[in-house]
Scaffold this motif. Sequence first.
Motif, PDB file in Angstrom:
ATOM      1  N   MET A  47      30.261  41.498  42.101  1.00 10.72           N
ATOM      2  CA  MET A  47      30.844  40.249  41.595  1.00 10.72           C
ATOM      3  C   MET A  47      31.423  39.440  42.757  1.00 10.72           C
ATOM      4  O   MET A  47      31.329  39.841  43.901  1.00 10.72           O
ATOM      5  N   ILE A  48      32.079  38.327  42.431  1.00 10.42           N
ATOM      6  CA  ILE A  48      32.559  37.435  43.492  1.00 10.42           C
ATOM      7  C   ILE A  48      33.742  38.055  44.239  1.00 10.42           C
ATOM      8  O   ILE A  48      33.952  37.772  45.419  1.00 10.42           O
ATOM      9  N   LEU A  49      34.511  38.908  43.566  1.00  7.62           N
ATOM     10  CA  LEU A  49      35.636  39.602  44.209  1.00  7.62           C
ATOM     11  C   LEU A  49      35.495  41.107  43.957  1.00  7.62           C
ATOM     12  O   LEU A  49      35.216  41.512  42.831  1.00  7.62           O
ATOM     13  N   VAL A  68      36.922  45.157  43.826  1.00 11.77           N
ATOM     14  CA  VAL A  68      38.124  45.750  43.207  1.00 11.77           C
ATOM     15  C   VAL A  68      39.296  45.692  44.186  1.00 11.77           C
ATOM     16  O   VAL A  68      40.428  45.368  43.804  1.00 11.77           O
ATOM     17  N   GLU A 107      39.803  43.538  46.646  1.00 11.38           N
ATOM     18  CA  GLU A 107      40.297  42.163  46.777  1.00 11.38           C
ATOM     19  C   GLU A 107      41.091  41.753  45.536  1.00 11.38           C
ATOM     20  O   GLU A 107      42.107  41.064  45.631  1.00 11.38           O
ATOM     21  N   TRP A 158      44.939  40.540  45.361  1.00  8.68           N
ATOM     22  CA  TRP A 158      45.243  39.206  44.848  1.00  8.68           C
ATOM     23  C   TRP A 158      46.209  39.285  43.658  1.00  8.68           C
ATOM     24  O   TRP A 158      47.246  38.607  43.634  1.00  8.68           O
ATOM     25  N   PRO A 214      44.098  49.584  40.581  1.00 10.94           N
ATOM     26  CA  PRO A 214      42.830  49.718  39.826  1.00 10.94           C
ATOM     27  C   PRO A 214      43.033  50.371  38.466  1.00 10.94           C
ATOM     28  O   PRO A 214      42.338  50.038  37.506  1.00 10.94           O
ATOM     29  N   PHE A 215      44.003  51.298  38.366  1.00 13.45           N
ATOM     30  CA  PHE A 215      44.252  51.956  37.080  1.00 13.45           C
ATOM     31  C   PHE A 215      44.776  50.960  36.044  1.00 13.45           C
ATOM     32  O   PHE A 215      44.378  50.993  34.869  1.00 13.45           O
ATOM     33  N   ILE A 253      44.103  47.731  36.026  1.00 11.37           N
ATOM     34  CA  ILE A 253      42.951  46.894  35.650  1.00 11.37           C
ATOM     35  C   ILE A 253      42.085  47.655  34.645  1.00 11.37           C
ATOM     36  O   ILE A 253      41.611  47.086  33.661  1.00 11.37           O
ATOM     37  N   TRP A 254      41.901  48.965  34.884  1.00 14.36           N
ATOM     38  CA  TRP A 254      41.106  49.774  33.961  1.00 14.36           C
ATOM     39  C   TRP A 254      41.759  49.818  32.574  1.00 14.36           C
ATOM     40  O   TRP A 254      41.062  49.733  31.557  1.00 14.36           O
ATOM     41  N   LEU A 301      40.966  46.616  30.851  1.00 17.18           N
ATOM     42  CA  LEU A 301      39.546  46.580  30.449  1.00 17.18           C
ATOM     43  C   LEU A 301      39.314  47.447  29.218  1.00 17.18           C
ATOM     44  O   LEU A 301      38.604  47.040  28.284  1.00 17.18           O
ATOM     45  N   ALA A 302      39.911  48.640  29.218  1.00 21.10           N
ATOM     46  CA  ALA A 302      39.753  49.542  28.070  1.00 21.10           C
ATOM     47  C   ALA A 302      40.359  48.905  26.818  1.00 21.10           C
ATOM     48  O   ALA A 302      39.783  49.006  25.716  1.00 21.10           O
ATOM     49  N   ALA A 353      40.630  45.717  26.228  1.00 17.14           N
ATOM     50  CA  ALA A 353      39.720  44.641  25.806  1.00 17.14           C
ATOM     51  C   ALA A 353      38.508  45.207  25.070  1.00 17.14           C
ATOM     52  O   ALA A 353      38.023  44.617  24.092  1.00 17.14           O
ATOM     53  N   ALA A 400      47.273  33.852  45.934  1.00 11.17           N
ATOM     54  CA  ALA A 400      45.966  33.638  46.565  1.00 11.17           C
ATOM     55  C   ALA A 400      46.133  33.024  47.953  1.00 11.17           C
ATOM     56  O   ALA A 400      45.391  33.353  48.886  1.00 11.17           O
ATOM     57  N   LEU A 456      46.642  35.522  50.742  1.00  8.90           N
ATOM     58  CA  LEU A 456      45.585  36.506  51.051  1.00  8.90           C
ATOM     59  C   LEU A 456      45.144  36.396  52.506  1.00  8.90           C
ATOM     60  O   LEU A 456      45.062  35.309  53.045  1.00  8.90           O
TER      61      LEU A 456
END
Lengths: 130, 133
Positions: free
Chosen positions: B1-3, B5, B7, B11, B16-17, B19-20, B23-24, B26, B130, B133
């Motif tokens: 993707m454009i960014l 994990v 990055e 940002w 990551p957990f 974000i996971w 996602l779960a 969602a 942003a 960064l």
Amino acid sequence: MAVLHRALVTWFLSLVFLILLVLRLDGRTQWNWFIVFIPLWLLDSLLLLYSLAVLVSPCRSGVDRWRRLSGTVCSATAVLLKLCFQICLCLHLQYPSAGLRLHAALAPLLALLTGATAALMRHLVQTHCG
Amino acid sequence: MILSVKELTQWLGLTPFEIWLQLAAALVFTILMMLRDLFPGAITCWHAMTPFFVSDALSAYVCVIMLIRTYIDGWHKPAAMRALWSFFVLSLMFTFKYLLVRKLTDNIGFEYSEVMAPLFVILNMVMVRACQL
């Protein structure tokens, strides 16, 4: 593109989309839903172009090329699923009499989220257990 | 993707957990919305949004654990800054979701521009991040 530019482009298009969405939901405009989603169409086009640019850029070895190819295919599939979901959602919202039910419109999103959740889980396991 | 994990975590200031978890949530929300469409009346808006509230609670728990561990390790200022950012974002996201469900179920007097105000605040904060960064 640097990380800053990519982040700012994503941020700006998200902001414009949210503004258009709020205007449409509050009834201040009666624009077509496909117009409201223009920032997301632009973002998807950029994502596809970026994937293509990454794919055609030179690689150092065969392993790099294979890794890049698989990554690009995954990204392109995700973007296509997102595009499909957005088109279905716009059709559902704009033409309610067309008969496209919400659960059918959500099917591409379900596939996308399943793939993304599994990929991130694999990344987490590889990072912390591998 | 454009960014990537990495990055994204830099940002947005999320692990990551976390974000996971989102996602779960969602994913479960999407399944519940499909069931809601297939069996009208069986699932309310509150039921459908439950995964997001649960993921927010779990994220807050993770943030508290990280705050305690980084504070014990002697990183006082980074621990405080990270906890401040995480709890600020979590509280704004919770406010948005709560107002959205109230708007959809009880039709409270707010307009969508007011319901989405927390999202605009988060977007402004994210823009500042942003630029760092």
